[in-house]
Scaffold this active site. Structure first.
Site, mmCIF file in Angstrom:
data_model
loop_
_atom_site.group_PDB
_atom_site.id
_atom_site.type_symbol
_atom_site.label_atom_id
_atom_site.label_comp_id
_atom_site.label_asym_id
_atom_site.label_seq_id
_atom_site.Cartn_x
_atom_site.Cartn_y
_atom_site.Cartn_z
ATOM 1 N N SER A 170 21.303 -87.079 35.584
ATOM 2 C CA SER A 170 21.630 -86.897 37.004
ATOM 3 C C SER A 170 22.543 -88.028 37.443
ATOM 4 O O SER A 170 22.508 -89.122 36.851
ATOM 5 C CB SER A 170 20.333 -86.951 37.823
ATOM 6 N N TYR A 195 12.553 -91.438 39.997
ATOM 7 C CA TYR A 195 13.407 -90.379 39.439
ATOM 8 C C TYR A 195 14.613 -91.005 38.733
ATOM 9 O O TYR A 195 14.936 -90.647 37.598
ATOM 10 C CB TYR A 195 13.859 -89.447 40.568
HETATM 11 P P1 NDP Z 1 14.750 -76.171 39.154
HETATM 12 O O1 NDP Z 1 13.536 -76.625 39.887
HETATM 13 O O2 NDP Z 1 15.394 -74.899 39.601
HETATM 14 O O3 NDP Z 1 14.456 -76.071 37.593
HETATM 15 C C1 NDP Z 1 13.592 -76.966 36.951
HETATM 16 C C2 NDP Z 1 13.058 -76.289 35.714
HETATM 17 O O4 NDP Z 1 12.182 -77.200 35.056
HETATM 18 C C3 NDP Z 1 12.268 -75.039 36.028
HETATM 19 O O5 NDP Z 1 12.647 -74.006 35.135
HETATM 20 C C4 NDP Z 1 10.829 -75.459 35.761
HETATM 21 O O6 NDP Z 1 10.105 -74.335 35.268
HETATM 22 C C5 NDP Z 1 11.015 -76.486 34.674
HETATM 23 N N1 NDP Z 1 9.869 -77.365 34.513
HETATM 24 C C6 NDP Z 1 9.304 -78.213 35.397
HETATM 25 N N2 NDP Z 1 8.220 -78.798 34.870
HETATM 26 C C7 NDP Z 1 8.096 -78.289 33.602
HETATM 27 C C8 NDP Z 1 7.181 -78.480 32.558
HETATM 28 N N3 NDP Z 1 6.132 -79.326 32.682
HETATM 29 N N4 NDP Z 1 7.364 -77.809 31.416
HETATM 30 C C9 NDP Z 1 8.400 -76.950 31.261
HETATM 31 N N5 NDP Z 1 9.305 -76.712 32.224
HETATM 32 C C10 NDP Z 1 9.147 -77.384 33.384
HETATM 33 O O7 NDP Z 1 15.775 -77.385 39.256
HETATM 34 P P2 NDP Z 1 17.190 -77.674 38.530
HETATM 35 O O8 NDP Z 1 17.709 -76.466 37.876
HETATM 36 O O9 NDP Z 1 18.006 -78.355 39.524
HETATM 37 O O10 NDP Z 1 16.742 -78.760 37.441
HETATM 38 C C11 NDP Z 1 17.214 -78.765 36.103
HETATM 39 C C12 NDP Z 1 17.561 -80.196 35.706
HETATM 40 O O11 NDP Z 1 18.702 -80.621 36.434
HETATM 41 C C13 NDP Z 1 16.460 -81.217 35.997
HETATM 42 O O12 NDP Z 1 16.336 -82.085 34.892
HETATM 43 C C14 NDP Z 1 16.998 -81.974 37.199
HETATM 44 O O13 NDP Z 1 16.500 -83.275 37.274
HETATM 45 C C15 NDP Z 1 18.489 -81.933 36.902
HETATM 46 N N6 NDP Z 1 19.348 -82.176 38.050
HETATM 47 C C16 NDP Z 1 19.413 -81.302 39.098
HETATM 48 C C17 NDP Z 1 20.210 -81.555 40.189
HETATM 49 C C18 NDP Z 1 20.256 -80.650 41.368
HETATM 50 O O14 NDP Z 1 20.825 -81.039 42.412
HETATM 51 N N7 NDP Z 1 19.744 -79.450 41.300
HETATM 52 C C19 NDP Z 1 21.071 -82.754 40.235
HETATM 53 C C20 NDP Z 1 20.927 -83.603 39.081
HETATM 54 C C21 NDP Z 1 20.127 -83.319 38.040
HETATM 55 P P3 NDP Z 1 8.544 -74.033 35.491
HETATM 56 O O15 NDP Z 1 8.173 -74.529 36.842
HETATM 57 O O16 NDP Z 1 8.500 -72.544 35.340
HETATM 58 O O17 NDP Z 1 7.849 -74.732 34.378
#
Ligand code: NDP
Length: 243
Positions: free
Chosen positions: A140, A153
């Site tokens: 990020s 974070y």
């Molecule tokens: P979302 O919340 O849409 O997606 C996060 C995903 O992580 C979900 O599919 C969730 O699935 C999964 N997840 C969470 N906990 C677990 C777990 N214990 N085991 C397996 N899967 C897990 O957010 P984003 O798409 O934004 O996030 C994706 C990545 O991008 C993250 O690493 C985030 O930090 C990073 N990011 C996002 C930004 C943004 O502005 N959106 C900016 C910078 C970085 P489920 O709950 O079904 O398990």
């Protein structure tokens, strides 16, 4: 760009960046294996990819559980004969000031963002150290710059960069890419945090959010380069963002 079809495992593929990246890669001819906890949402993403003519498999996964990650990778390997790419994308972002002492959320952030990434690396390294491979770690811009409320974070995302750099230096046959997005449309802001802080971030996100496809394109770019090329780092942020 290479047109080689790869077996790509994506954690956190039930929503946001992971889901859109799975669709983007499948449309380009890669076989995608999707992991996350919400099996119903995962199945929806995989079914849509298959309906569009792509190859996808959904496997329930909790990245905080080392056995679950090992099983995810082993099942993908058994079914497809190889694992070419792992995208460590699962993440949570419950932001708060440290003095709010939301210590359970600190732990969850470390468990998902850092330990989850390590669990992924541990599961694929035995397969990749011999035949090579590619590990894409989603960090990020908050891994590059710290703001009040992002300490934990940011610490996890900076750690993901450090891990990636170490991994790259240890292996000359494994490509390692760090993708660092800023505000991107997804469900990330629903993952907890101090309500006032998250309302402020939601307001900023409403003004600045990039389409999720932008990040999926960055990941696809790194994956589709020729085998001898390592795209080490991509940072994507909205032009309008200050700082
Ligand atoms: P979302 O919340 O849409 O997606 C996060 C995903 O992580 C979900 O599919 C969730 O699935 C999964 N997840 C969470 N906990 C677990 C777990 N214990 N085991 C397996 N899967 C897990 O957010 P984003 O798409 O934004 O996030 C994706 C990545 O991008 C993250 O690493 C985030 O930090 C990073 N990011 C996002 C930004 C943004 O502005 N959106 C900016 C910078 C970085 P489920 O709950 O079904 O398990």
């Amino acid at each position: 760009m290479s047109t080689v079809s790869k077996v790509v495992l994506i954690t956190g593929a039930s929503s946001g960046i992971g889901a859109v990246t799975a669709r983007r890669l499948a449309a380009a001819g890669h076989t995608v294996v999707l992991g996350a906890r919400r099996a119903d949402r995962l199945a929806e993403v995989a079914d849509k990819i298959k309906a569009d003519g792509g190859e996808a498999r959904a496997l329930r996964l909790d990245v905080t559980d080392r056995d679950s990650v090992a099983e995810f990778v082993a099942t993908a390997h058994d079914r497809h004969g190889r694992v070419d790419v792992l995208v460590n994308n699962a993440g949570v972002m419950p932001l708060s000031r440290l003095d709010a002492l939301r210590v359970d959320e600190w732990q969850q952030t470390i468990d998902v963002n850092l330990t989850g990434t390590l669990n992924g690396i541990a599961a694929v390294l035995p397969l990749m150290s011999e035949r090579g491979g590619h590990i894409v770690n989603v960090s990020s811009t908050l891994g590059l710059e710290i703001v009040a409320t992002s300490a934990v974070y940011s610490a996890t995302k900076a750690a993901v960069r450090a891990l990636s750099e170490g991994l790259r230096k240890e292996h000359q046959n494994i490509r390692v890419s760090v993708i660092s997005p800023s505000f991107t449309e997804s469900e990330l802001l629903g993952s907890g945090g101090d309500p006032a802080t998250m309302a402020w971030v939601q307001d900023m996100a409403g003004k600045l959010n990039m389409p999720t496809e932008v990040v999926a394109d960055a990941i696809a770019y790194a994956i589709d380069q020729p085998a001898a090329i390592d795209v080490s780092e991509i940072v994507v942020r909205p032009v309008a963002q200050a700082g």
